[in-house]
Design a protein around this motif. Structure first.
Motif, mmCIF file in Angstrom:
data_model
loop_
_atom_site.group_PDB
_atom_site.id
_atom_site.type_symbol
_atom_site.label_atom_id
_atom_site.label_comp_id
_atom_site.label_asym_id
_atom_site.label_seq_id
_atom_site.Cartn_x
_atom_site.Cartn_y
_atom_site.Cartn_z
ATOM 1 N N SER A 118 8.931 3.547 9.004
ATOM 2 C CA SER A 118 8.709 4.251 7.745
ATOM 3 C C SER A 118 7.772 3.466 6.841
ATOM 4 N N ALA A 119 7.281 4.140 5.811
ATOM 5 C CA ALA A 119 6.419 3.478 4.837
ATOM 6 C C ALA A 119 7.158 2.341 4.146
ATOM 7 N N ALA A 120 8.435 2.543 3.840
ATOM 8 C CA ALA A 120 9.218 1.501 3.168
ATOM 9 C C ALA A 120 9.322 0.252 4.039
ATOM 10 N N GLU A 121 9.534 0.436 5.337
ATOM 11 C CA GLU A 121 9.632 -0.707 6.249
ATOM 12 C C GLU A 121 8.305 -1.456 6.326
ATOM 13 N N LEU A 122 7.203 -0.721 6.427
ATOM 14 C CA LEU A 122 5.893 -1.361 6.525
ATOM 15 C C LEU A 122 5.526 -2.070 5.226
ATOM 16 N N ASN A 123 5.881 -1.495 4.089
ATOM 17 C CA ASN A 123 5.585 -2.144 2.809
ATOM 18 C C ASN A 123 6.314 -3.476 2.683
ATOM 19 N N SER A 181 7.348 -5.371 5.420
ATOM 20 C CA SER A 181 7.100 -6.294 6.534
ATOM 21 C C SER A 181 5.631 -6.644 6.754
ATOM 22 N N GLU A 182 4.718 -5.742 6.406
ATOM 23 C CA GLU A 182 3.307 -5.967 6.698
ATOM 24 C C GLU A 182 2.652 -6.755 5.565
ATOM 25 N N ILE A 183 2.690 -8.074 5.680
ATOM 26 C CA ILE A 183 2.073 -8.917 4.655
ATOM 27 C C ILE A 183 0.559 -8.946 4.840
ATOM 28 N N GLN A 184 0.133 -9.067 6.089
ATOM 29 C CA GLN A 184 -1.292 -9.031 6.403
ATOM 30 C C GLN A 184 -1.599 -7.688 7.057
ATOM 31 N N LEU A 185 -2.513 -6.939 6.471
ATOM 32 C CA LEU A 185 -2.791 -5.587 6.933
ATOM 33 C C LEU A 185 -3.905 -5.565 7.969
ATOM 34 N N LYS A 186 -3.794 -4.620 8.893
ATOM 35 C CA LYS A 186 -4.816 -4.447 9.919
ATOM 36 C C LYS A 186 -5.993 -3.651 9.357
ATOM 37 N N THR A 187 -7.177 -3.974 9.828
ATOM 38 C CA THR A 187 -8.340 -3.155 9.508
ATOM 39 C C THR A 187 -8.416 -2.019 10.521
ATOM 40 N N ILE A 188 -9.290 -1.046 10.266
ATOM 41 C CA ILE A 188 -9.414 0.078 11.199
ATOM 42 C C ILE A 188 -9.962 -0.375 12.548
ATOM 43 N N PHE A 189 -10.543 -1.569 12.594
ATOM 44 C CA PHE A 189 -11.069 -2.087 13.859
ATOM 45 C C PHE A 189 -9.993 -2.811 14.665
ATOM 46 N N ILE A 238 0.820 6.073 9.574
ATOM 47 C CA ILE A 238 1.034 6.727 8.288
ATOM 48 C C ILE A 238 -0.115 6.384 7.352
ATOM 49 N N MET A 239 -0.111 6.953 6.168
ATOM 50 C CA MET A 239 -1.229 6.798 5.238
ATOM 51 C C MET A 239 -1.214 5.440 4.543
ATOM 52 N N THR A 240 -2.409 4.925 4.270
ATOM 53 C CA THR A 240 -2.554 3.773 3.379
ATOM 54 C C THR A 240 -3.139 4.289 2.069
ATOM 55 N N MET A 241 -2.533 3.864 0.963
ATOM 56 C CA MET A 241 -2.960 4.292 -0.366
ATOM 57 C C MET A 241 -3.266 3.048 -1.202
ATOM 58 N N VAL A 269 -9.691 -6.021 -3.036
ATOM 59 C CA VAL A 269 -8.429 -5.313 -3.257
ATOM 60 C C VAL A 269 -7.287 -6.160 -2.698
ATOM 61 N N PRO A 270 -6.322 -6.576 -3.524
ATOM 62 C CA PRO A 270 -5.227 -7.423 -3.028
ATOM 63 C C PRO A 270 -4.187 -6.611 -2.263
ATOM 64 N N ARG A 271 -3.399 -7.306 -1.475
ATOM 65 C CA ARG A 271 -2.353 -6.642 -0.689
ATOM 66 C C ARG A 271 -1.395 -5.862 -1.582
ATOM 67 N N ARG A 272 -1.067 -6.397 -2.751
ATOM 68 C CA ARG A 272 -0.100 -5.747 -3.628
ATOM 69 C C ARG A 272 -0.600 -4.422 -4.182
ATOM 70 N N ALA A 273 -1.907 -4.160 -4.063
ATOM 71 C CA ALA A 273 -2.463 -2.899 -4.555
ATOM 72 C C ALA A 273 -2.561 -1.848 -3.453
ATOM 73 N N ILE A 274 -2.097 -2.196 -2.253
ATOM 74 C CA ILE A 274 -2.177 -1.277 -1.119
ATOM 75 C C ILE A 274 -0.764 -0.911 -0.677
ATOM 76 N N LEU A 275 -0.497 0.361 -0.596
ATOM 77 C CA LEU A 275 0.828 0.847 -0.228
ATOM 78 C C LEU A 275 0.751 1.745 1.002
ATOM 79 N N PHE A 276 1.793 1.680 1.798
ATOM 80 C CA PHE A 276 1.958 2.656 2.871
ATOM 81 C C PHE A 276 2.728 3.844 2.304
ATOM 82 N N VAL A 277 2.308 5.033 2.663
ATOM 83 C CA VAL A 277 2.959 6.258 2.197
ATOM 84 C C VAL A 277 3.144 7.185 3.392
#
Length: 289
Positions: free
Chosen positions: A121-126, A128-136, A142-145, A246-254
């Motif tokens: 879920s988005a809540a779980e990823l928010n 656990s995912e400290i370092q985010l993957k790029t599209i590459f 799920i969506m990144t916002m 853009v810092p990690r704290r400004a990116i959310l999974f939805v």
């Protein structure tokens, strides 16, 4: 009512009373009845009609009406009671018997279930995912916002106007090859107070293109998109819009619409039934025999 050409059932079905030979479903809406679980042969309570209701909440004639007539009623008129079938000890859970049809369906579901069917879920990823993957590096299911407030009058950075990048049909390899151009012309993310003070008005879909390690936190180069912005001035221009820092704290999974495990088609769905020897469900409602 159930039946007809349905693609799947909603989670609500699990909380409705019904019968395999009836199209009618009854949803109980009192405060605690939805917490009563299946006990099978170990059940210590049962459901009965409130035939001797002194307050006239229960309309006995409805039990002799067709499912269509019951559905046509404009007010509530059926009342069930949960009564103990033996002494229930303090702190003992109240359980009823959902019936053999429910039990068989549950057993088949449990035997065929795999954790691979579950989506994080988005809540779980928010969390656990400290370092985010790029599209590459991979695509999240799920969506990144991103929290990003667009300042059209204050931003001196030009819109991305390189035709080789503006083409909507760009492949990932071409975007990756142009990251240096994208970053050079990207706008700089402005910190307006951290996630706790970030307003949902400025939350928008975004795609993560690159990651820059930092002493305190990583920052990201992202492409921003519009999505029904609540503030008109926050609407991005039609050109592709890139933002860096853009810092990690400004990116959310939805969770995207209809993608959470609640909408998972392999999740268990079955109405609550009754013991095989129960005569609670009226014969007049048995329209699927």
């Amino acid at each position: 009512m159930k039946g007809g050409n349905m693609h799947s059932h909603q989670l609500l079905l699990n909380y409705c009373f019904g019968h395999k030979h009836s199209s009618l479903l009854l949803y109980p809406y009192s405060l605690t009845c939805n917490f009563i679980n299946h006990g099978g042969k170990s059940a210590n309570a049962k459901v009965v009609w409130a035939k001797y209701d002194k307050m006239d909440f229960h309309q006995e004639p409805w039990l002799m009406s067709s499912p269509e007539d019951v559905m046509g009623q404009k007010s509530t008129g059926l009342l069930m009671l949960v009564v103990a079938t033996r002494d229930i000890a303090k702190d003992e859970e109240v359980l009823i018997d959902y019936g053999s049809d429910w039990q068989e369906t549950w057993d088949a579901h449990a035997n065929n279930w795999s954790s691979d069917y579950m989506q994080r879920s988005a809540a779980e990823l928010n969390d656990s995912e400290i370092q985010l993957k790029t599209i590459f590096e991979g695509v999240y299911p799920i969506m990144t916002m991103c929290h990003y407030r667009y300042f059209a009058n204050e931003d001196k950075h030009p819109n991305m106007d390189d035709e080789s990048i503006e083409d909507d049909n760009d492949g990932l390899e071409e975007v990756k090859a142009n990251l240096h151009l994208i970053e050079a012309q990207a706008r700089i993310w402005q910190d307006l107070g951290g996630r706790k003070t970030m307003r949902g008005d400025h939350l928008r879909p975004c795609t993560i293109l690159d990651r820059k390690p930092g002493d305190e936190e990583d920052t990201y180069l992202v492409q921003m998109f519009n999505q029904h912005q609540k503030v008109a001035a926050d609407e991005l221009p039609p050109q592709k819009h890139y933002v860096k820092g853009v810092p990690r704290r400004a990116i959310l999974f939805v969770d995207s619409s209809h993608t959470s495990n609640m909408q998972n088609e392999k999740s268990f769905r079955h109405e609550i039934g009754f013991p095989d020897d129960s005569e609670l469900w009226p014969e007049a409602w048995m329209d699927l025999k």
